[in-house]
Design an enzyme around this catalytic site. Sequence first.
Site, PDB file in Angstrom:
ATOM      1  N   GLU A 113     -71.650  39.764  47.106  1.00 13.59           N
ATOM      2  CA  GLU A 113     -72.705  39.610  48.118  1.00 13.59           C
ATOM      3  C   GLU A 113     -73.028  38.137  48.258  1.00 13.59           C
ATOM      4  O   GLU A 113     -72.691  37.347  47.379  1.00 13.59           O
ATOM      5  CB  GLU A 113     -73.998  40.291  47.631  1.00 13.59           C
ATOM      6  CG  GLU A 113     -73.884  41.752  47.445  1.00 13.59           C
ATOM      7  CD  GLU A 113     -75.057  42.292  46.626  1.00 13.59           C
ATOM      8  OE1 GLU A 113     -76.100  41.623  46.529  1.00 13.59           O
ATOM      9  OE2 GLU A 113     -74.898  43.390  46.093  1.00 13.59           O
ATOM     10  N   LYS A 115     -75.524  34.967  48.079  1.00 12.25           N
ATOM     11  CA  LYS A 115     -76.732  34.620  47.328  1.00 12.25           C
ATOM     12  C   LYS A 115     -77.660  33.896  48.309  1.00 12.25           C
ATOM     13  O   LYS A 115     -77.452  32.738  48.657  1.00 12.25           O
ATOM     14  CB  LYS A 115     -76.393  33.719  46.143  1.00 12.25           C
ATOM     15  CG  LYS A 115     -77.579  33.489  45.248  1.00 12.25           C
ATOM     16  CD  LYS A 115     -77.169  32.824  43.957  1.00 12.25           C
ATOM     17  CE  LYS A 115     -78.324  32.750  42.975  1.00 12.25           C
ATOM     18  NZ  LYS A 115     -79.440  31.960  43.466  1.00 12.25           N
ATOM     19  N   ASP A 117     -80.792  32.043  49.866  1.00  9.22           N
ATOM     20  CA  ASP A 117     -81.604  30.983  49.270  1.00  9.22           C
ATOM     21  C   ASP A 117     -83.040  31.093  49.765  1.00  9.22           C
ATOM     22  O   ASP A 117     -83.389  30.547  50.808  1.00  9.22           O
ATOM     23  CB  ASP A 117     -80.993  29.629  49.657  1.00  9.22           C
ATOM     24  CG  ASP A 117     -81.447  28.544  48.721  1.00  9.22           C
ATOM     25  OD1 ASP A 117     -82.121  28.856  47.722  1.00  9.22           O
ATOM     26  OD2 ASP A 117     -81.135  27.374  48.979  1.00  9.22           O
ATOM     27  N   TYR A 225     -81.218  43.456  48.486  1.00  6.72           N
ATOM     28  CA  TYR A 225     -79.929  43.484  47.788  1.00  6.72           C
ATOM     29  C   TYR A 225     -79.908  44.424  46.582  1.00  6.72           C
ATOM     30  O   TYR A 225     -78.972  44.392  45.785  1.00  6.72           O
ATOM     31  CB  TYR A 225     -79.492  42.076  47.379  1.00  6.72           C
ATOM     32  CG  TYR A 225     -80.527  41.321  46.565  1.00  6.72           C
ATOM     33  CD1 TYR A 225     -80.887  41.723  45.284  1.00  6.72           C
ATOM     34  CD2 TYR A 225     -81.146  40.190  47.096  1.00  6.72           C
ATOM     35  CE1 TYR A 225     -81.832  41.043  44.553  1.00  6.72           C
ATOM     36  CE2 TYR A 225     -82.099  39.502  46.370  1.00  6.72           C
ATOM     37  CZ  TYR A 225     -82.436  39.932  45.093  1.00  6.72           C
ATOM     38  OH  TYR A 225     -83.379  39.262  44.369  1.00  6.72           O
ATOM     39  N   LYS A 312     -72.185  29.401  42.418  1.00  7.47           N
ATOM     40  CA  LYS A 312     -72.948  28.552  43.346  1.00  7.47           C
ATOM     41  C   LYS A 312     -72.023  27.558  44.030  1.00  7.47           C
ATOM     42  O   LYS A 312     -71.159  26.950  43.378  1.00  7.47           O
ATOM     43  CB  LYS A 312     -74.018  27.794  42.568  1.00  7.47           C
ATOM     44  CG  LYS A 312     -75.081  28.713  41.982  1.00  7.47           C
ATOM     45  CD  LYS A 312     -76.404  28.393  42.581  1.00  7.47           C
ATOM     46  CE  LYS A 312     -77.462  28.205  41.537  1.00  7.47           C
ATOM     47  NZ  LYS A 312     -78.666  27.650  42.070  1.00  7.47           N
ATOM     48  N   CYS A 406     -88.569  -4.235  66.476  1.00  6.09           N
ATOM     49  CA  CYS A 406     -88.620  -2.802  66.796  1.00  6.09           C
ATOM     50  C   CYS A 406     -87.608  -2.450  67.906  1.00  6.09           C
ATOM     51  O   CYS A 406     -87.619  -3.090  68.967  1.00  6.09           O
ATOM     52  CB  CYS A 406     -90.033  -2.437  67.250  1.00  6.09           C
ATOM     53  SG  CYS A 406     -90.172  -0.735  67.792  1.00  6.09           S
ATOM     54  N   CYS A 409     -89.715  -1.387  71.159  1.00  7.73           N
ATOM     55  CA  CYS A 409     -90.590  -2.268  71.948  1.00  7.73           C
ATOM     56  C   CYS A 409     -90.352  -3.746  71.673  1.00  7.73           C
ATOM     57  O   CYS A 409     -90.969  -4.601  72.310  1.00  7.73           O
ATOM     58  CB  CYS A 409     -92.051  -1.911  71.702  1.00  7.73           C
ATOM     59  SG  CYS A 409     -92.604  -2.325  70.047  1.00  7.73           S
ATOM     60  N   CYS A 424     -93.489  -0.979  62.681  1.00  8.35           N
ATOM     61  CA  CYS A 424     -93.718  -1.717  63.918  1.00  8.35           C
ATOM     62  C   CYS A 424     -95.237  -1.803  64.100  1.00  8.35           C
ATOM     63  O   CYS A 424     -95.913  -0.775  64.167  1.00  8.35           O
ATOM     64  CB  CYS A 424     -93.097  -0.978  65.108  1.00  8.35           C
ATOM     65  SG  CYS A 424     -93.697  -1.621  66.676  1.00  8.35           S
ATOM     66  N   CYS A 430     -95.977   0.769  71.759  1.00 10.45           N
ATOM     67  CA  CYS A 430     -94.649   1.207  71.311  1.00 10.45           C
ATOM     68  C   CYS A 430     -94.509   2.721  71.595  1.00 10.45           C
ATOM     69  O   CYS A 430     -95.333   3.512  71.114  1.00 10.45           O
ATOM     70  CB  CYS A 430     -94.533   0.901  69.827  1.00 10.45           C
ATOM     71  SG  CYS A 430     -92.975   1.384  69.121  1.00 10.45           S
TER      72      CYS A 430
HETATM   73  S1  IVH Z   1     -79.306  40.252  42.164  1.00  7.56           S
HETATM   74  C1  IVH Z   1     -80.407  41.279  37.872  1.00  7.56           C
HETATM   75  N1  IVH Z   1     -78.387  39.618  44.543  1.00  7.56           N
HETATM   76  O1  IVH Z   1     -81.022  34.888  43.144  1.00  7.56           O
HETATM   77  C2  IVH Z   1     -79.874  40.751  39.137  1.00  7.56           C
HETATM   78  N2  IVH Z   1     -80.002  38.189  43.555  1.00  7.56           N
HETATM   79  O2  IVH Z   1     -81.224  34.275  39.866  1.00  7.56           O
HETATM   80  C3  IVH Z   1     -80.936  40.304  40.054  1.00  7.56           C
HETATM   81  N3  IVH Z   1     -80.664  36.300  44.984  1.00  7.56           N
HETATM   82  O3  IVH Z   1     -84.132  34.597  42.910  1.00  7.56           O
HETATM   83  C4  IVH Z   1     -80.555  39.520  41.207  1.00  7.56           C
HETATM   84  N4  IVH Z   1     -79.362  36.777  46.681  1.00  7.56           N
HETATM   85  O4  IVH Z   1     -83.712  36.748  44.321  1.00  7.56           O
HETATM   86  C5  IVH Z   1     -79.216  39.267  43.542  1.00  7.56           C
HETATM   87  N5  IVH Z   1     -77.500  39.182  46.650  1.00  7.56           N
HETATM   88  C6  IVH Z   1     -78.334  38.862  45.660  1.00  7.56           C
HETATM   89  C7  IVH Z   1     -79.148  37.726  45.743  1.00  7.56           C
HETATM   90  C8  IVH Z   1     -79.980  37.415  44.658  1.00  7.56           C
HETATM   91  C9  IVH Z   1     -80.268  35.939  46.209  1.00  7.56           C
HETATM   92  C10 IVH Z   1     -81.645  35.552  44.184  1.00  7.56           C
HETATM   93  C11 IVH Z   1     -82.670  36.397  43.488  1.00  7.56           C
HETATM   94  C12 IVH Z   1     -83.165  35.479  42.414  1.00  7.56           C
HETATM   95  C13 IVH Z   1     -81.919  34.698  42.072  1.00  7.56           C
HETATM   96  C14 IVH Z   1     -81.285  35.238  40.829  1.00  7.56           C
END
Ligand code: IVH
Length: 692
Positions: A113, A115, A117, A225, A312, A406, A409, A424, A430
């Site tokens: 999946e 991750k 942010d 998720y 990551k 500047c 101006c 400036c 300006c």
């Molecule tokens: S699973 C025990 N799936 O990543 C497993 N986490 O360090 C629990 N996050 O802030 C997490 N996308 O909210 C999982 N597809 C995903 C995710 C995800 C983002 C975040 C989660 C947490 C951090 C985990």
Amino acid sequence: MNLTEARKRVRELTELINEYNHQYYVLAQPRISDYDFDMLLQELIALETLHPELQKSSSPSQRVGGQITRKFPVVVHKYPMLSLGNTYSREELVEFDKRVKKSLGETYEYVCELKFDGVAIGITYENGEMVRAVTRGDGIRGDDVSANIKTIRSIPLQIQQAGIPKVFEVRGEVFMPHQSFMKLNLEKQQKQEALFANPRNAAAGSLKLQDSSMVARRHLDCFIYGILGDSLPHSNHYENLQAIKKWGFKVYSHIRKCRNIQEVFQYIDLFEKKRGELPFDIDGVVIKINDHDQQDQLGYTSKFPRWAISYKYKAEQAGTILLDVVYQVGRTGAVTPVAVLQPVLVAGSRVKRASLYNAGKMEELDLHYRDHVFVEKGGDIIPKVTGVSLPDRLPGAEKIQFITSCPECGTALEKKEGEAIFYCPNTTHCPPQIQGKIEHFISRRAMNIESLGQGKTELLIRNKLIEKVSDLYDLEYDQLIGLEKVIVDPLTQQERKVSFGEKTVQNILDALDRSREIPFEKVLFALGIRHLGETMAKRLARHFKSIDALMAASFEDLTAVDEVGDKMAESITGFFSDPSNREMIARLKEAGLQFEVKETGTGRKASSLKGSTFVISGVFQRHSRDEIKALIEEHGGKVSGSVSSRTHFLVSGENMGPEKRKKAESLDVPIISEDKLEAMIAGEAWDHNPNE
Ligand code: IVH
């Protein structure tokens, strides 16, 4: 309509709205117009106002927000909210896979999946209704931010599917889509407020807001998720995700089952390329063992599951050639250097410009023309130049010198000793600085001429139609109609079309007209005198009662006023001694703006709270309690000491008394913020009619 009929209609409307909501926010397939949707919602709100007993906490009317939470209650997680072990290295992923294989043998399956942010959230449902939403906190206990989460339209408040568990919790990530993030920062920029560095910070900041109606305006979103509970529909993660998708949750569609680590790498590679095209931020990929029994078999360390890991992505970097440096002048006159680059692909998008922060940072990088530079695009939307490859420098390359005047101006730039930023000093002529002043003048808290926002003032300044705020009142229909320009953000290269159609022009002229009624204290704030904030503008307006008296005040007269210090007094006398400011004020007077305190009882605004009784509790940010009381009374409202069935509103600040809150909640008395009170005074829409 009697109560039984109302109950039936509330149920029908709830179902309809929930369904349309799901189609729009989860499936991205709108089925009705925004207008028709709003009509249904308004009908529901009207019925719930008439019959408060019919309003459920999971009603779609809750999505507009309005609840104030001074301190979020702390809740213990039923299932601890663990984080994930993470790695940036493919070798470590292979090691992870070896450990899994050793423990489980040959047959297992991964689910890959994205991750996301943002901010982790756990949302509990009981009997199909959302009952609570809690942040991760320390993993054991987190903050109950339910009111704020209810404003996220892709999160169902009610689920009406057969066979759902009586109690379950979904886990997901609240995030701010790029579009919402850009809009929010643009608004912040116009109000000269500090910007959010990236969408994650913006999402986290939004979830902490006390006023949920402000959260509603931030347009957050949420991907789910995972699901936890005693009787889940399936015994593996993948099928459970498919099930909750059917129940109405927003589950990201590109989830892949992988039979081995090679397939996992394919998924990682795919999204490393696609990452820049997504309308939200991701910082990696999460790899999970699919089967629940196998998850249990692998178990947990003290912090992480052994059955999952995140890979990551590195902040993406690319090398390119530095062609030139151009300079941007901000609203405050601060000059920012921007690198012009040979276009290069970074994190999926084409980068032509990158920030060099300020003169100090540029000097540190010691840039020369045609240097080979490194550009990075991390969590922040704006790419940055992070370094120079010295071995690649061309022999005899010319050093790039910071400009001395500047670019807007031509005025000689100034830098304070020991500071890294050049300014400036031409604050009055300006263009970007003029724009800063005008945007402050038209902002909601000042003259409230927001129809002129969003790049329109820039266009007027560039067309030499305005240079001072007083020029706004000379604008005429024929000058405005048809003006048009595509504005390109120099850093993000995002394009925005600004145009003056018939309706826009009329709105602007109407708003300018209305602003002639804005009270003196706001006009004083709108002038943009340095160090003079809203509260002090109000205090000075009440003390001196007119601009003439304030302009005649000496330094000593000013410092004699409560809380006016030397710096502010100096700034005020300095402002009024400048002939161009005096001339501007004279012209604003001629235009009919309010430069005297109006005694109560006159004017439209004076009766905006007529018929409503208020109770005040807590400490406020911009006013003392006495000022809040005076404000209410000046505008026709009554203030009483205790909450009763005759109270219409409880105005709440920091540290509000818990008894008052309880009483208000039990009597369904709306709890409003200082902001909301001001909006009501300004005559903005509010959802209560005291005569009902
Ligand atoms: S699973 C025990 N799936 O990543 C497993 N986490 O360090 C629990 N996050 O802030 C997490 N996308 O909210 C999982 N597809 C995903 C995710 C995800 C983002 C975040 C989660 C947490 C951090 C985990």
